[in-house]
Scaffold this motif. Structure first.
Motif, short mmCIF file in Angstrom:
data_model
loop_
_atom_site.label_atom_id
_atom_site.label_comp_id
_atom_site.label_asym_id
_atom_site.label_seq_id
_atom_site.Cartn_x
_atom_site.Cartn_y
_atom_site.Cartn_z
N ASP A 204 0.86 -1.40 -0.14
CA ASP A 204 -0.03 -0.20 -0.02
C ASP A 204 0.90 1.38 -0.13
OD1 ASP A 204 -2.31 -1.68 0.05
OD2 ASP A 204 -3.16 -0.90 1.57
N THR A 205 1.83 1.30 0.80
CA THR A 205 2.69 2.36 0.77
C THR A 205 3.33 2.83 -0.21
OG1 THR A 205 3.24 2.09 3.34
CG2 THR A 205 4.68 3.43 2.26
N ASP A 206 3.89 1.73 -1.13
CA ASP A 206 4.45 1.88 -2.66
C ASP A 206 3.47 2.70 -3.50
OD1 ASP A 206 6.84 0.36 -2.19
OD2 ASP A 206 5.77 -1.24 -1.89
N GLN A 207 2.06 2.37 -3.36
CA GLN A 207 1.15 3.07 -4.19
C GLN A 207 1.07 4.52 -3.97
OE1 GLN A 207 0.45 0.57 -6.39
NE2 GLN A 207 1.24 -0.98 -4.60
N LEU A 208 1.00 4.79 -2.55
CA LEU A 208 1.18 6.09 -2.13
C LEU A 208 2.14 6.90 -2.86
CD1 LEU A 208 0.09 5.55 1.68
CD2 LEU A 208 -1.64 5.96 -0.40
N LEU A 209 3.41 6.36 -2.30
CA LEU A 209 4.62 7.06 -2.94
C LEU A 209 4.59 7.23 -4.48
CD1 LEU A 209 7.14 5.48 -0.70
CD2 LEU A 209 6.18 7.53 -0.41
N ALA A 210 3.93 6.17 -5.14
CA ALA A 210 3.84 6.18 -6.57
C ALA A 210 3.02 7.69 -7.25
CB ALA A 210 3.32 5.11 -7.10
N VAL A 211 2.05 7.99 -6.32
CA VAL A 211 1.08 9.12 -6.57
C VAL A 211 1.95 10.18 -6.68
CG1 VAL A 211 -0.85 10.51 -5.99
CG2 VAL A 211 -0.90 8.02 -5.90
N ALA A 212 2.73 10.31 -5.65
CA ALA A 212 3.58 11.59 -5.45
C ALA A 212 4.85 11.72 -6.63
CB ALA A 212 4.44 11.70 -4.13
N GLU A 213 5.07 10.50 -7.11
CA GLU A 213 6.30 10.51 -8.22
C GLU A 213 5.46 10.58 -9.51
OE1 GLU A 213 9.21 10.70 -7.79
OE2 GLU A 213 8.79 10.62 -5.54
N LYS A 228 -0.31 6.47 8.55
CA LYS A 228 1.12 6.37 9.19
C LYS A 228 2.16 7.06 8.18
CE LYS A 228 2.48 2.49 11.04
NZ LYS A 228 2.52 0.98 11.20
N LEU A 229 1.85 7.15 7.05
CA LEU A 229 2.82 8.04 6.11
C LEU A 229 2.51 9.54 6.57
CD1 LEU A 229 3.40 7.40 2.37
CD2 LEU A 229 2.53 9.74 3.26
N MET A 230 1.31 10.02 6.95
CA MET A 230 1.14 11.33 7.16
C MET A 230 1.91 11.87 8.43
SD MET A 230 -0.49 12.83 4.70
CE MET A 230 -1.52 12.57 3.35
N ALA A 231 1.94 10.73 9.36
CA ALA A 231 2.79 10.96 10.57
C ALA A 231 4.36 10.74 10.39
CB ALA A 231 2.24 10.20 11.61
N SER A 232 4.79 10.39 9.40
CA SER A 232 5.99 10.01 9.32
C SER A 232 7.04 11.14 9.12
CB SER A 232 6.24 8.98 8.09
OG SER A 232 7.76 8.71 7.79
N ASP A 233 8.23 11.19 9.75
CA ASP A 233 9.43 12.03 9.56
C ASP A 233 10.42 11.42 8.57
OD1 ASP A 233 8.19 13.51 11.62
OD2 ASP A 233 9.53 12.63 13.20
N ASP A 234 10.08 10.34 7.97
CA ASP A 234 10.93 9.69 6.90
C ASP A 234 10.99 11.01 5.80
OD1 ASP A 234 12.29 8.47 4.82
OD2 ASP A 234 11.23 6.54 5.56
N PRO A 235 12.28 11.50 5.56
CA PRO A 235 12.51 12.17 4.34
C PRO A 235 11.97 11.56 2.92
CG PRO A 235 14.45 12.09 5.53
CD PRO A 235 13.70 10.95 6.10
N GLN A 238 8.27 12.54 2.65
CA GLN A 238 7.72 14.11 2.87
C GLN A 238 6.96 14.48 1.61
OE1 GLN A 238 7.51 15.43 5.79
NE2 GLN A 238 8.40 13.23 6.13
N LYS A 239 7.37 14.13 0.37
CA LYS A 239 6.71 14.49 -0.94
C LYS A 239 5.41 14.14 -1.09
CE LYS A 239 7.74 14.62 -5.80
NZ LYS A 239 8.74 14.03 -7.21
N ALA A 240 5.23 12.79 -0.65
CA ALA A 240 3.76 12.20 -0.69
C ALA A 240 3.00 12.86 0.42
CB ALA A 240 3.82 10.77 -0.55
N LYS A 241 3.47 13.27 1.62
CA LYS A 241 2.67 13.95 2.69
C LYS A 241 2.13 15.33 1.98
CE LYS A 241 4.17 14.12 6.70
NZ LYS A 241 4.91 14.47 7.94
N ALA A 242 2.89 16.06 1.46
CA ALA A 242 2.71 17.21 0.97
C ALA A 242 1.44 17.24 -0.12
CB ALA A 242 3.75 18.01 0.19
#
Length: 343
Positions: A204-213, A228-235, A238-242
């Motif tokens: 699931d997280t890979d799909q979320l990051l793919a939207v940002a890309e 959990k992605l929205m709460a993440s501090d992982d650099p 951050q692009k996906a969170k935005a």
């Protein structure tokens, strides 16, 4: 508490199973086989031991592996509580004779009827909504009111999803079959396959990051992955969170598909009373708050506060379908996904 065991250490429990302890009304330990692998669970098991004096021994592995192990161990199994992350899997464990019915006024008071087995073989402990995350600059969230909306021509080449082998997708499709029948569900699955941005790959997280890309514009994912992605501090997040926002598509007029992570008392549990006490604790206010805040899962206990990330998603109307239907229609769901060409 003992550390969480890996698959390799399951051998120890095989040896222990050969000397199965007699049932005890005053157990000092309870043995848990769990597919869950979260820090929140470890904290809760430690807290339960602190409150009750009952040590929690944990075996952590995949649910298929754990169910096979329970079958192989039979009446010599040391397992008291089986926990996994899908109602369909819990139903499968029941149908394979791996769980026993356990009635508890506390469990029935804490957990709504739709989120537990009618015969008491398993109880939901947390909820996850299957939903859509979309790129805020490319998508009008109001255009995704139902799952059927994603089959429209405007979404061609824009939808991201994980594989047909994923149990969360299978359970979503099983719920659709329960409500709409197999023919309408097959038409929906074919529509999604026709609109995929790429062949299904990753979690699931890979799909979320793919939207940002920019690989796709919408991703099918579980609520707690998004939170959990929205709460993440992982650099890397951050692009996906935005850019990500969420929508709660319904199955027609039946509400938002919700699944559970839950557990039941093992068929040959040597410590059944302690097993029920642990499940009762996990359904109570303290544990439900930690599940919510620590792992971003919706609580099953009404009035438990949601974490800020889930509050930001807003309220939704959950489907009231009894979750025992997810196992009932799982086999047909797999056939529908295969017929649709969902890899």
């Amino acid at each position: 508490m003992r550390p969480i065991h890996t698959t390799a250490t399951l051998l120890l429990f095989t040896l222990l199973a050969c000397e199965a302890p007699a049932p005890s009304a005053e157990a000092t330990e309870v043995n848990v086989y769990t597919h869950r692998h979260y820090a929140s669970d470890k904290q809760l098991f430690e807290r339960f031991a602190e409150l009750t004096g009952i040590r929690v021994n944990v075996v952590q592995a995949g649910d298929d592996e754990l169910m096979a192990r329970l079958e192989a161990e039979g009446r010599n199994s040391p397992c008291d509580v089986f926990i996994t992350a899908d109602a369909g899997r819990l139903g499968l464990a029941k149908n394979r004779g791996l769980l026993r019915p356990a009635r508890s006024q506390v469990l029935e008071a804490n957990i709504p009827a739709a989120l537990r087995d009618p015969e008491g073989h398993w109880y939901g402990l947390t909820r996850r909504a299957r939903m859509v995350a979309y790129h805020k600059d490319k998508v009008d969230g109001a255009s995704i009111a139902t799952w059927d909306d994603l089959t429209k021509a405007e979404w061609k080449g824009r939808v991201l999803a994980r594989s047909a082998e994923n149990i969360y997708n299978q359970s979503l499709v099983a719920a659709m079959i329960a409500h709409q029948g197999p023919d309408a569900t097959l038409a929906w699955a074919r529509g999604i396959v026709g609109n995929l941005a790429r062949d299904p790959v990753g979690g699931d997280t890979d799909q979320l990051l793919a939207v940002a890309e920019g690989i796709g514009d919408v991703a099918i994912a579980n609520s707690y992955y998004i939170a959990k992605l929205m709460a993440s501090d992982d650099p890397a997040h951050q692009k996906a969170k935005a850019v990500l926002r969420v929508a709660f598509p319904t199955i027609g007029e039946h509400g938002v598909h919700v699944n559970v992570s839950g557990g039941g008392v093992a068929k040959h549990a040597p410590h059944p009373e302690a097993a029920v006490r642990l499940l009762e604790f996990l359904s109570g206010p303290e544990a439900q708050a930690l599940f919510a805040q620590g792992n971003k899962e919706y609580p099953v206990l009404p009035d438990t506060p949601w974490p800020a990330e889930l509050e930001a998603f807003g309220p939704f109307e959950a489907d009231g379908l009894g979750l025992d239907a997810l196992n009932k229609f799982n086999s047909e769901a797999s056939k529908v996904l295969q017929a649709a060409g969902w890899r």
